[in-house]
Design an enzyme around this catalytic site. Structure first.
Site, PDB file in Angstrom:
ATOM      1  N   ARG A   1       0.836  -1.206   0.000  1.00 21.72           N
ATOM      2  CA  ARG A   1       0.000   0.000   0.000  1.00 21.72           C
ATOM      3  C   ARG A   1       0.864   1.246   0.000  1.00 21.72           C
ATOM      4  O   ARG A   1       1.833   1.337   0.749  1.00 21.72           O
ATOM      5  CB  ARG A   1      -0.875   0.044   1.267  1.00 21.72           C
ATOM      6  CG  ARG A   1      -1.933  -0.975   1.310  1.00 21.72           C
ATOM      7  CD  ARG A   1      -3.082  -0.609   2.204  1.00 21.72           C
ATOM      8  NE  ARG A   1      -2.773   0.066   3.451  1.00 21.72           N
ATOM      9  CZ  ARG A   1      -3.683   0.494   4.292  1.00 21.72           C
ATOM     10  NH1 ARG A   1      -4.976   0.319   4.019  1.00 21.72           N
ATOM     11  NH2 ARG A   1      -3.377   1.084   5.412  1.00 21.72           N
TER      12      ARG A   1
ATOM     13  N   ASP B   1       4.868  -5.036   9.963  1.00 23.41           N
ATOM     14  CA  ASP B   1       5.868  -4.483  10.886  1.00 23.41           C
ATOM     15  C   ASP B   1       5.907  -5.270  12.192  1.00 23.41           C
ATOM     16  O   ASP B   1       6.980  -5.530  12.745  1.00 23.41           O
ATOM     17  CB  ASP B   1       5.557  -3.015  11.187  1.00 23.41           C
ATOM     18  CG  ASP B   1       5.970  -2.094  10.056  1.00 23.41           C
ATOM     19  OD1 ASP B   1       6.718  -2.545   9.167  1.00 23.41           O
ATOM     20  OD2 ASP B   1       5.536  -0.932  10.053  1.00 23.41           O
TER      21      ASP B   1
ATOM     22  N   THR C   1      -1.800   7.267  -0.261  1.00 27.06           N
ATOM     23  CA  THR C   1      -3.108   7.016  -0.877  1.00 27.06           C
ATOM     24  C   THR C   1      -3.762   5.731  -0.392  1.00 27.06           C
ATOM     25  O   THR C   1      -4.950   5.511  -0.626  1.00 27.06           O
ATOM     26  CB  THR C   1      -2.962   6.902  -2.400  1.00 27.06           C
ATOM     27  OG1 THR C   1      -2.159   5.725  -2.680  1.00 27.06           O
ATOM     28  CG2 THR C   1      -2.278   8.123  -2.993  1.00 27.06           C
TER      29      THR C   1
ATOM     30  N   ASP D   1       0.295  -2.142  12.117  1.00 25.30           N
ATOM     31  CA  ASP D   1       0.793  -2.640  10.826  1.00 25.30           C
ATOM     32  C   ASP D   1       1.240  -4.083  11.004  1.00 25.30           C
ATOM     33  O   ASP D   1       2.238  -4.367  11.680  1.00 25.30           O
ATOM     34  CB  ASP D   1       1.957  -1.768  10.345  1.00 25.30           C
ATOM     35  CG  ASP D   1       2.408  -2.176   8.957  1.00 25.30           C
ATOM     36  OD1 ASP D   1       2.770  -3.357   8.758  1.00 25.30           O
ATOM     37  OD2 ASP D   1       2.399  -1.324   8.055  1.00 25.30           O
TER      38      ASP D   1
END
Ligand code: PRP
Ligand code: URA
Length: 214
Positions: free
Chosen positions: A102, A200, A106, A197
């Protein structure tokens, strides 16, 4: 599309451990693996089997074995965390990889890699732990469909209502299996309450990502 929400105390326990910000990558990977095992068990309920004869130490009897080859497709990078459950429970599984990332501004998914095994006439399980806007899931399933897959299921750990709606609009006939359906997306298109995330947290990359992007 049918949304199949995992309904199991172990599932709720593992999701809570994944949400917990103090869960470090090593434990995060373990909980991801265990949770995917539960999702996999639900998502494979309809796999075909054939009858076989088997010799126990005491006598011959009838059993069943899987009668189809299975394909799992992981969306990089976070989907990698869900693969071990497949390779352990289905040792003959064929594995494909789709690289999608991603854009941080945006939230649109950019494709950077795709390597798929033969998918025609095989059940295909596309795995990506986060269904946020749905952009990544829709692109991944488009690739798999484009390669000839007709029996597809999508497995995720946390889904947002927005992602479920986008996926359903694109693929009304493809089931989605999720461990949790969260409240909403925030302005950065992160799932709330979510777990942050996923990639992560799986790989402990928050610090190095900050370095790479600076
Ligand atoms: C995450 C996640 C999904 C995607 C979901 O990946 O693993 O692929 O976001 O968001 P969406 O539904 O809005 O498309 P990310 O792009 O952060 O890449 P990474 O796994 O490499 O960190
Ligand atoms: N991707 C993630 O890893 N987490 C989110 O909340 C949304 C997309």
């Amino acid at each position: 599309m049918a949304l199949h929400l995992l309904d199991h105390p172990l599932g709720r326990h593992y999701v809570t451990r994944l949400r917990d910000e103090t869960t470090r990558p090593e434990a995060f990977r373990v909980y991801c693996h265990r949770l995917t095992g539960l999702l996999l068990a639900e998502a494979t309920r309809e796999l075909p089997t054939r009858r076989v004869r088997v010799h126990t130490p005491l006598e011959e009897t009838e059993g069943e074995e899987l009668s189809t080859d299975v394909v799992a497709v992981a969306v990089l990078r976070a989907g990698l965390g869900m693969l071990e459950a497949f390779t352990r429970q289905l040792p003959d599984v064929s594995i494909g990889y789709i690289g999608l990332e991603r854009d941080e501004e945006t939230a649109e998914a950019r494709s950077y890699y795709c390597k798929l095994p033969p998918v025609e006439n095989r059940p295909v399980f596309v795995v990506d732990p986060m269904l946020a806007t749905g952009g990544s899931a829709v692109r991944a399933v488009e690739r798999v469909r484009g390669a000839g897959a007709t029996a597809i299921r999508f497995l995720c750990i946390v889904a947002a209502p927005e992602g479920v709606a986008a996926f359903e609009e694109a693929f009304p006939d493809i089931p989605v299996h999720a461990a949790a359906l969260d409240r909403e997306l925030d302005p950065r298109k992160f799932i709330r309450p979510g777990l942050g995330d996923f990639g992560d947290r799986l790989y402990g990359t928050q610090i190095s990502d900050a370095c790479i992007n600076s």
